[in-house]
Design a protein around this motif. Structure first.
Motif, mmCIF file in Angstrom:
data_model
loop_
_atom_site.group_PDB
_atom_site.id
_atom_site.type_symbol
_atom_site.label_atom_id
_atom_site.label_comp_id
_atom_site.label_asym_id
_atom_site.label_seq_id
_atom_site.Cartn_x
_atom_site.Cartn_y
_atom_site.Cartn_z
ATOM 1 N N ALA A 85 0.837 -1.206 0.000
ATOM 2 C CA ALA A 85 0.000 0.000 0.000
ATOM 3 C C ALA A 85 0.867 1.250 0.000
ATOM 4 O O ALA A 85 0.594 2.210 -0.729
ATOM 5 C CB ALA A 85 -0.933 -0.012 1.213
ATOM 6 N N ALA A 86 1.930 1.252 0.781
ATOM 7 C CA ALA A 86 2.785 2.439 0.898
ATOM 8 C C ALA A 86 3.591 2.711 -0.369
ATOM 9 O O ALA A 86 3.933 3.864 -0.646
ATOM 10 C CB ALA A 86 3.723 2.281 2.097
ATOM 11 N N SER A 87 3.887 1.671 -1.142
ATOM 12 C CA SER A 87 4.684 1.863 -2.359
ATOM 13 C C SER A 87 3.837 2.270 -3.567
ATOM 14 O O SER A 87 4.376 2.632 -4.616
ATOM 15 C CB SER A 87 5.476 0.596 -2.700
ATOM 16 O OG SER A 87 4.607 -0.483 -3.022
ATOM 17 N N HIS A 88 2.524 2.259 -3.419
ATOM 18 C CA HIS A 88 1.631 2.588 -4.541
ATOM 19 C C HIS A 88 1.949 3.942 -5.184
ATOM 20 O O HIS A 88 1.955 4.035 -6.423
ATOM 21 C CB HIS A 88 0.172 2.500 -4.087
ATOM 22 C CG HIS A 88 -0.810 2.592 -5.199
ATOM 23 N ND1 HIS A 88 -0.930 1.620 -6.184
ATOM 24 C CD2 HIS A 88 -1.705 3.556 -5.514
ATOM 25 C CE1 HIS A 88 -1.857 1.988 -7.038
ATOM 26 N NE2 HIS A 88 -2.346 3.159 -6.654
ATOM 27 N N PRO A 89 2.244 5.008 -4.421
ATOM 28 C CA PRO A 89 2.577 6.285 -5.072
ATOM 29 C C PRO A 89 3.804 6.218 -5.992
ATOM 30 O O PRO A 89 3.856 6.920 -7.006
ATOM 31 C CB PRO A 89 2.813 7.238 -3.894
ATOM 32 C CG PRO A 89 2.001 6.662 -2.783
ATOM 33 C CD PRO A 89 2.093 5.161 -2.968
ATOM 34 N N ILE A 90 4.747 5.378 -5.676
ATOM 35 C CA ILE A 90 5.920 5.233 -6.553
ATOM 36 C C ILE A 90 5.489 4.617 -7.881
ATOM 37 O O ILE A 90 5.909 5.053 -8.955
ATOM 38 C CB ILE A 90 7.017 4.388 -5.875
ATOM 39 C CG1 ILE A 90 7.529 5.122 -4.633
ATOM 40 C CG2 ILE A 90 8.155 4.078 -6.844
ATOM 41 C CD1 ILE A 90 8.439 4.286 -3.759
ATOM 42 N N TYR A 91 4.647 3.615 -7.823
ATOM 43 C CA TYR A 91 4.137 2.996 -9.046
ATOM 44 C C TYR A 91 3.301 3.991 -9.844
ATOM 45 O O TYR A 91 3.411 4.058 -11.074
ATOM 46 C CB TYR A 91 3.332 1.734 -8.718
ATOM 47 C CG TYR A 91 4.221 0.574 -8.369
ATOM 48 C CD1 TYR A 91 4.613 -0.340 -9.331
ATOM 49 C CD2 TYR A 91 4.700 0.402 -7.062
ATOM 50 C CE1 TYR A 91 5.449 -1.399 -9.026
ATOM 51 C CE2 TYR A 91 5.534 -0.656 -6.745
ATOM 52 C CZ TYR A 91 5.906 -1.548 -7.731
ATOM 53 O OH TYR A 91 6.740 -2.598 -7.431
ATOM 54 N N ARG A 92 2.479 4.773 -9.182
ATOM 55 C CA ARG A 92 1.659 5.784 -9.878
ATOM 56 C C ARG A 92 2.552 6.797 -10.589
ATOM 57 O O ARG A 92 2.259 7.223 -11.693
ATOM 58 C CB ARG A 92 0.734 6.523 -8.883
ATOM 59 C CG ARG A 92 -0.339 5.679 -8.246
ATOM 60 C CD ARG A 92 -1.385 5.106 -9.182
ATOM 61 N NE ARG A 92 -1.898 6.110 -10.097
ATOM 62 C CZ ARG A 92 -2.015 5.927 -11.417
ATOM 63 N NH1 ARG A 92 -1.681 4.789 -11.969
ATOM 64 N NH2 ARG A 92 -2.498 6.872 -12.175
ATOM 65 N N LYS A 93 3.635 7.189 -9.932
ATOM 66 C CA LYS A 93 4.572 8.153 -10.524
ATOM 67 C C LYS A 93 5.200 7.601 -11.803
ATOM 68 O O LYS A 93 5.317 8.311 -12.799
ATOM 69 C CB LYS A 93 5.663 8.501 -9.502
ATOM 70 C CG LYS A 93 6.784 9.373 -10.053
ATOM 71 C CD LYS A 93 7.842 9.585 -8.987
ATOM 72 C CE LYS A 93 9.071 10.279 -9.573
ATOM 73 N NZ LYS A 93 10.152 10.376 -8.572
ATOM 74 N N HIS A 94 5.604 6.359 -11.776
ATOM 75 C CA HIS A 94 6.343 5.777 -12.897
ATOM 76 C C HIS A 94 5.462 5.053 -13.912
ATOM 77 O O HIS A 94 5.917 4.764 -15.025
ATOM 78 C CB HIS A 94 7.440 4.854 -12.366
ATOM 79 C CG HIS A 94 8.515 5.601 -11.648
ATOM 80 N ND1 HIS A 94 9.516 6.268 -12.304
ATOM 81 C CD2 HIS A 94 8.704 5.823 -10.322
ATOM 82 C CE1 HIS A 94 10.310 6.850 -11.421
ATOM 83 N NE2 HIS A 94 9.838 6.601 -10.208
ATOM 84 N N PRO A 116 2.002 6.137 -14.918
ATOM 85 C CA PRO A 116 0.805 6.992 -14.813
ATOM 86 C C PRO A 116 -0.369 6.532 -15.662
ATOM 87 O O PRO A 116 -1.505 6.912 -15.390
ATOM 88 C CB PRO A 116 1.315 8.363 -15.282
ATOM 89 C CG PRO A 116 2.492 8.051 -16.151
ATOM 90 C CD PRO A 116 3.118 6.822 -15.561
ATOM 91 N N ASN A 117 -0.130 5.702 -16.662
ATOM 92 C CA ASN A 117 -1.212 5.253 -17.538
ATOM 93 C C ASN A 117 -1.909 3.995 -17.044
ATOM 94 O O ASN A 117 -2.880 3.548 -17.648
ATOM 95 C CB ASN A 117 -0.698 5.045 -18.962
ATOM 96 C CG ASN A 117 -0.226 6.346 -19.573
ATOM 97 O OD1 ASN A 117 -0.741 7.414 -19.271
ATOM 98 N ND2 ASN A 117 0.795 6.259 -20.417
ATOM 99 N N GLU A 118 -1.410 3.414 -15.979
ATOM 100 C CA GLU A 118 -2.063 2.222 -15.433
ATOM 101 C C GLU A 118 -3.200 2.658 -14.509
ATOM 102 O O GLU A 118 -3.177 3.757 -13.961
ATOM 103 C CB GLU A 118 -1.044 1.342 -14.714
ATOM 104 C CG GLU A 118 -0.081 0.712 -15.708
ATOM 105 C CD GLU A 118 0.736 -0.417 -15.123
ATOM 106 O OE1 GLU A 118 0.483 -0.834 -13.974
ATOM 107 O OE2 GLU A 118 1.634 -0.881 -15.833
ATOM 108 N N PRO A 119 -4.198 1.827 -14.326
ATOM 109 C CA PRO A 119 -5.349 2.205 -13.487
ATOM 110 C C PRO A 119 -4.915 2.651 -12.092
ATOM 111 O O PRO A 119 -4.055 2.022 -11.472
ATOM 112 C CB PRO A 119 -6.182 0.930 -13.417
ATOM 113 C CG PRO A 119 -5.741 0.098 -14.575
ATOM 114 C CD PRO A 119 -4.304 0.475 -14.857
ATOM 115 N N ALA A 120 -5.506 3.735 -11.638
ATOM 116 C CA ALA A 120 -5.166 4.265 -10.311
ATOM 117 C C ALA A 120 -5.725 3.386 -9.201
ATOM 118 O O ALA A 120 -5.113 3.232 -8.153
ATOM 119 C CB ALA A 120 -5.691 5.688 -10.163
ATOM 120 N N ASN A 121 -6.889 2.814 -9.423
ATOM 121 C CA ASN A 121 -7.505 1.959 -8.419
ATOM 122 C C ASN A 121 -7.215 0.501 -8.742
ATOM 123 O O ASN A 121 -7.710 -0.035 -9.732
ATOM 124 C CB ASN A 121 -9.016 2.186 -8.366
ATOM 125 C CG ASN A 121 -9.350 3.590 -7.913
ATOM 126 O OD1 ASN A 121 -8.672 4.137 -7.046
ATOM 127 N ND2 ASN A 121 -10.375 4.178 -8.494
#
Length: 167
Positions: A57-66, A68-73
């Motif tokens: 859960a805590a690493s999710h923002p890193i994945y979102r940053k790198h 960005p086109n993958e589903p946010a939820n």
């Protein structure tokens, strides 16, 4: 070149069945097994568990940053009582007798370097441009070292879906 109907006593697929074409999974795989032969499908399922110390859960923002086109939820992560898709497919298949599902807990511990090696093997990471991939892995490494004491625990349930072809 295909296989003859009923050619094999059994068929085993380990962490690969989900890559097989749905028609091949549901029609062709059972057909190549002899009557009363078995289909055995091993799956690796990441599950929700406090044993991960909140890393995923805590690493999710890193994945979102790198990515960005993958589903946010993200879809919900199953619990240790996971029922894999392949088990449901076996259960729905009229050519197979009632399947059995076996579950085995296996929490994998990775050092930062080991975890980065695992993440490098994922197709979405491998498809990144080299500089983007390096930035992503550097962010993950810094995060794991600073916030998770240099290791990640990946909670897994290994499943064995076993079904016998009707005689």
């Amino acid at each position: 070149a295909g296989f003859d109907a009923g050619q094999f006593d059994g068929l085993v697929a380990a962490t690969s069945f989900h890559w097989v074409d749905p028609v091949a999974r549901t029609e062709q795989a059972p057909a190549v097994v002899k009557p009363c032969g078995y289909l055995a499908i091993v799956g690796t399922n990441q599950v929700e568990s406090a044993v991960d110390r909140g890393y995923f859960a805590a690493s999710h923002p890193i994945y979102r940053k790198h990515f960005p086109n993958e589903p946010a939820n993200l879809p919900p992560t199953p619990g240790r009582d996971v029922v894999p898709l392949e088990f449901e497919e076996l259960r729905a298949n009229p050519s197979l007798e009632e399947p059995e599902l076996f579950r085995y807990d296996w929490d994998q511990r990775y050092t930062t370097a080991q975890y980065l090696d695992l993440v490098r093997s994922y197709s979405n990471t491998a498809q990144m441009a080299p500089a983007q991939r390096q930035a992503f892995l550097a962010d993950l490494a810094a995060f794991i070292d600073a916030e998770f004491d240099g290791y990640v625990i990946r909670p897994l349930v290994i499943t064995l879906s076993l079904a016998r072809r009707r005689g």
